[in-house]
Design a protein around this motif. Structure first.
Motif, PDB file in Angstrom:
ATOM      1  N   LEU A 245       1.097  -1.344   0.172  1.00  0.00           N
ATOM      2  CA  LEU A 245      -0.041  -0.065  -0.047  1.00  0.00           C
ATOM      3  C   LEU A 245       0.825   1.061   0.039  1.00  0.00           C
ATOM      4  N   GLY A 246       2.043   1.179   0.647  1.00  0.00           N
ATOM      5  CA  GLY A 246       3.029   2.228   0.485  1.00  0.00           C
ATOM      6  C   GLY A 246       3.360   2.709  -0.592  1.00  0.00           C
ATOM      7  N   ILE A 247       3.804   1.715  -1.653  1.00  0.00           N
ATOM      8  CA  ILE A 247       4.116   1.700  -2.850  1.00  0.00           C
ATOM      9  C   ILE A 247       3.212   2.331  -3.788  1.00  0.00           C
ATOM     10  N   ASP A 248       1.900   1.600  -3.616  1.00  0.00           N
ATOM     11  CA  ASP A 248       0.848   2.339  -4.369  1.00  0.00           C
ATOM     12  C   ASP A 248       0.429   3.587  -4.031  1.00  0.00           C
ATOM     13  N   GLY A 249       0.309   4.009  -2.755  1.00  0.00           N
ATOM     14  CA  GLY A 249      -0.232   5.216  -2.136  1.00  0.00           C
ATOM     15  C   GLY A 249       0.736   6.222  -2.774  1.00  0.00           C
ATOM     16  N   GLY A 250       2.163   6.107  -2.644  1.00  0.00           N
ATOM     17  CA  GLY A 250       3.044   6.990  -2.940  1.00  0.00           C
ATOM     18  C   GLY A 250       3.014   7.429  -4.622  1.00  0.00           C
ATOM     19  N   TRP A 251       2.607   6.389  -5.110  1.00  0.00           N
ATOM     20  CA  TRP A 251       2.557   6.391  -6.725  1.00  0.00           C
ATOM     21  C   TRP A 251       1.275   7.214  -7.072  1.00  0.00           C
ATOM     22  N   LEU A 252       0.077   6.726  -6.196  1.00  0.00           N
ATOM     23  CA  LEU A 252      -1.105   7.472  -6.401  1.00  0.00           C
ATOM     24  C   LEU A 252      -1.173   8.963  -6.014  1.00  0.00           C
ATOM     25  N   ALA A 253      -0.473   9.220  -4.948  1.00  0.00           N
ATOM     26  CA  ALA A 253      -0.337  10.760  -4.341  1.00  0.00           C
ATOM     27  C   ALA A 253       0.531  11.509  -5.282  1.00  0.00           C
ATOM     28  N   THR A 254       1.577  11.040  -5.734  1.00  0.00           N
ATOM     29  CA  THR A 254       2.356  12.035  -6.837  1.00  0.00           C
ATOM     30  C   THR A 254       1.549  12.139  -7.956  1.00  0.00           C
ATOM     31  N   LEU A 255       1.011  10.861  -8.454  1.00  0.00           N
ATOM     32  CA  LEU A 255      -0.138  11.106  -9.599  1.00  0.00           C
ATOM     33  C   LEU A 255      -1.094  12.407  -9.483  1.00  0.00           C
ATOM     34  N   ALA A 256      -1.576  12.272  -8.219  1.00  0.00           N
ATOM     35  CA  ALA A 256      -2.929  12.974  -8.111  1.00  0.00           C
ATOM     36  C   ALA A 256      -2.254  14.506  -7.926  1.00  0.00           C
ATOM     37  N   TYR A 257      -1.130  14.700  -7.307  1.00  0.00           N
ATOM     38  CA  TYR A 257      -0.480  16.069  -7.481  1.00  0.00           C
ATOM     39  C   TYR A 257      -0.098  16.485  -8.754  1.00  0.00           C
ATOM     40  N   GLU A 258       0.532  15.668  -9.574  1.00  0.00           N
ATOM     41  CA  GLU A 258       0.705  15.996 -11.073  1.00  0.00           C
ATOM     42  C   GLU A 258      -0.443  16.451 -11.824  1.00  0.00           C
ATOM     43  N   ARG A 259      -1.516  15.757 -11.690  1.00  0.00           N
ATOM     44  CA  ARG A 259      -2.813  16.214 -12.291  1.00  0.00           C
ATOM     45  C   ARG A 259      -3.179  17.472 -11.810  1.00  0.00           C
ATOM     46  N   ARG A 260      -3.195  17.762 -10.402  1.00  0.00           N
ATOM     47  CA  ARG A 260      -3.393  19.064  -9.979  1.00  0.00           C
ATOM     48  C   ARG A 260      -2.669  20.259 -10.563  1.00  0.00           C
ATOM     49  N   LEU A 261      -1.572  19.954 -10.632  1.00  0.00           N
ATOM     50  CA  LEU A 261      -0.459  20.889 -11.280  1.00  0.00           C
ATOM     51  C   LEU A 261      -0.870  21.218 -12.852  1.00  0.00           C
TER      52      LEU A 261
ATOM     53  N   ASP B  51       0.680  24.099 -14.481  1.00  0.00           N
ATOM     54  CA  ASP B  51       1.973  24.245 -13.988  1.00  0.00           C
ATOM     55  C   ASP B  51       2.628  22.770 -14.246  1.00  0.00           C
ATOM     56  N   HIS B  52       3.775  22.831 -13.940  1.00  0.00           N
ATOM     57  CA  HIS B  52       4.546  21.409 -13.866  1.00  0.00           C
ATOM     58  C   HIS B  52       5.584  21.351 -13.140  1.00  0.00           C
ATOM     59  N   SER B  53       6.037  20.512 -12.449  1.00  0.00           N
ATOM     60  CA  SER B  53       6.773  20.311 -11.516  1.00  0.00           C
ATOM     61  C   SER B  53       7.808  19.211 -11.837  1.00  0.00           C
ATOM     62  N   ARG B  54       9.113  19.529 -12.046  1.00  0.00           N
ATOM     63  CA  ARG B  54      10.028  18.306 -12.215  1.00  0.00           C
ATOM     64  C   ARG B  54      10.267  17.325 -11.214  1.00  0.00           C
ATOM     65  N   ALA B  55      10.482  17.921 -10.048  1.00  0.00           N
ATOM     66  CA  ALA B  55      10.521  17.102  -8.767  1.00  0.00           C
ATOM     67  C   ALA B  55       9.440  16.213  -8.550  1.00  0.00           C
ATOM     68  N   VAL B  56       8.161  16.717  -8.802  1.00  0.00           N
ATOM     69  CA  VAL B  56       6.985  15.633  -8.547  1.00  0.00           C
ATOM     70  C   VAL B  56       7.017  14.550  -9.361  1.00  0.00           C
ATOM     71  N   THR B  57       7.389  14.897 -10.917  1.00  0.00           N
ATOM     72  CA  THR B  57       7.323  14.103 -11.909  1.00  0.00           C
ATOM     73  C   THR B  57       8.293  13.039 -11.601  1.00  0.00           C
ATOM     74  N   ALA B  58       9.519  13.326 -11.099  1.00  0.00           N
ATOM     75  CA  ALA B  58      10.704  12.533 -10.789  1.00  0.00           C
ATOM     76  C   ALA B  58      10.356  11.526  -9.718  1.00  0.00           C
ATOM     77  N   VAL B  59       9.730  11.894  -8.838  1.00  0.00           N
ATOM     78  CA  VAL B  59       9.119  11.293  -7.524  1.00  0.00           C
ATOM     79  C   VAL B  59       8.243  10.159  -8.033  1.00  0.00           C
ATOM     80  N   GLY B  60       7.167  10.392  -9.101  1.00  0.00           N
ATOM     81  CA  GLY B  60       6.100   9.655  -9.715  1.00  0.00           C
ATOM     82  C   GLY B  60       7.057   8.551 -10.532  1.00  0.00           C
ATOM     83  N   TRP B  61       8.033   8.977 -11.277  1.00  0.00           N
ATOM     84  CA  TRP B  61       8.600   7.887 -11.933  1.00  0.00           C
ATOM     85  C   TRP B  61       9.489   7.055 -11.035  1.00  0.00           C
ATOM     86  N   SER B  62      10.066   7.531  -9.931  1.00  0.00           N
ATOM     87  CA  SER B  62      10.610   6.598  -9.028  1.00  0.00           C
ATOM     88  C   SER B  62       9.944   5.646  -8.322  1.00  0.00           C
ATOM     89  N   PHE B  63       8.626   5.890  -7.983  1.00  0.00           N
ATOM     90  CA  PHE B  63       7.424   5.073  -7.663  1.00  0.00           C
ATOM     91  C   PHE B  63       7.432   3.976  -8.328  1.00  0.00           C
TER      92      PHE B  63
END
Length: 286
Positions: free
Chosen positions: A42-58, A63-75
Motif C-alpha cells: 500500500l505504501g508503494i501504491d499510495g506514494g505512486w497515487l499521491a504523486t499522480l494526483a499532485y501531477e494532475r492538479r498541477l 503548471d509543471h514540477s520536475r521534482a514531482v514528476t521524478a518522484v512519480g517515475w521513481s515509484f
C-alpha cells in the motif's frame, strides 16, 4: 475526446497497482507477517497515487514540477523493480511474471501521453476553423488544377488548329508552285520554239523591218506588296465641337433628321467619333 486518453491510463494504473500489491503480499508474506507486506504494498501504491494526483492538479493549473514528476517515475520504477525481482525469484511461471512487469511503466507512459494531449487540445470552434481553412485550401487547389487542365486543353486545341491550318497552307502553296512551274515550263517551251517564238514576238511587239525583238519571259520572283498609305489620325473632337456638328447636321433639314440619318451624314462628311460619344451628343442637342 478526453476519455480516449484518460480511460486507458486509469485502467492501466489500477491494474498495475493491484498487481503490485498482490505481488508484494505474496512475495514478502512468506518472510514477514502479511499485514506488514500489505502495508509495504500500500505504501508503494499510495506514494505512486499521491504523486499522480499532485501531477494532475498541477496540470489542471497549467503548471509543471520536475521534482514531482521524478518522484512519480521513481515509484513506478520501484513497482516495476518489485515485479521483476519477484519474477526472477519465482519457482515457476517466470516468463509470465516478467510479461506483466512492464505495467507500472506503461501506466506512467499513458499518463504522459494524456498530459501531452491536454497541452495540445483545441476547442471545437478552433477545430472547425482549422477544418474550414483546410477545406478552403483544398477547394482552391482543385480549382487551380481544373483551370490549368482547361488552359492546357485549350492551348493543345489551338496548337492543333494552327498546325492543321499551316499544313493546309503549305499544301496549297505546293500545289500553286507546281502549277506555276508547269505553266512556266510551257511558256519556256513555247518561247524556244521556232514558229511559236516568232508568233509570240509578232503579237507582243510591232515588227519593224529587219528588226525582230526577242520575246522574254516575265520576271518571276518575290514581290513586295504596296502598303496602304498611312492615314494621319485626326485629333478627337471635343464635346462642345461634337455637339455643334451634330446639331448642325440634325437641323440641316426640316423636319430635323433622325439619329441614323444624322450619324450617316456625320461619318460621310469625314468626321469620326465613337458610337457612345455620338449618341451622347445627340441626346444633349435633341
Amino acid at each position: 475526446m478526453k476519455a480516449k486518453t484518460v480511460l486507458p491510463a486509469v485502467a492501466m494504473t489500477a491494474v498495475s497497482m493491484v498487481l503490485t500489491l498482490a505481488v508484494v503480499v505474496m512475495w514478502l508474506g512468506t518472510a514477514m507477517p502479511w499485514l506488514v507486506a500489505l502495508v509495504v504494498g500500500l505504501g508503494i501504491d499510495g506514494g505512486w497515487l499521491a504523486t499522480l494526483a499532485y501531477e494532475r492538479r498541477l496540470a489542471a493549473q497549467g503548471d509543471h514540477s520536475r521534482a514531482v514528476t521524478a518522484v512519480g517515475w521513481s515509484f513506478g520504477l520501484v513497482a516495476t523493480g518489485v515485479l521483476i525481482a519477484h519474477a526472477l525469484t519465482a519457482d515457476h511461471a517466470v516468463g509470465a511474471w516478467l510479461a506483466v512487469a512492464w505495467l507500472p511503466i506503461a501506466a506512467k507512459a499513458l499518463w504522459l501521453v494524456h498530459g501531452l494531449w491536454e497541452r495540445t487540445a483545441l476547442t471545437s470552434t478552433a477545430l472547425d476553423a482549422i477544418r474550414g481553412i483546410q477545406q478552403e485550401a483544398r477547394d482552391e487547389a482543385a480549382v487551380a488544377r481544373a483551370r490549368l487542365r482547361a488552359e492546357a486543353a485549350t492551348e493543345e486545341t489551338r496548337l492543333t488548329a494552327v498546325t492543321a491550318a499551316g499544313a493546309r497552307v503549305a499544301r496549297v502553296q505546293a500545289v500553286t508552285a507546281k502549277t506555276l512551274s508547269e505553266a512556266w515550263s510551257t511558256l519556256e517551251t513555247a518561247r524556244k520554239g521556232e514558229e511559236t517564238g516568232r508568233a509570240l514576238t509578232s503579237v507582243t511587239t510591232p515588227v519593224t523591218p529587219d528588226v525582230t525583238p526577242r520575246w522574254d519571259l516575265p520576271v518571276w520572283g518575290p514581290t513586295e506588296p504596296a502598303g496602304a498609305p498611312a492615314l494621319e489620325a485626326a485629333p478627337a473632337l471635343t464635346d462642345d465641337a461634337l455637339d455643334v456638328l451634330v446639331d448642325g447636321i440634325r437641323t440641316s433639314r426640316i423636319p430635323a433628321l433622325s439619329y441614323r440619318e444624322m450619324a450617316t451624314r456625320f461619318r460621310a462628311s469625314g468626321h469620326s467619333a465613337s458610337e457612345v460619344r455620338l449618341r451622347a451628343a445627340w441626346k444633349r442637342v435633341a
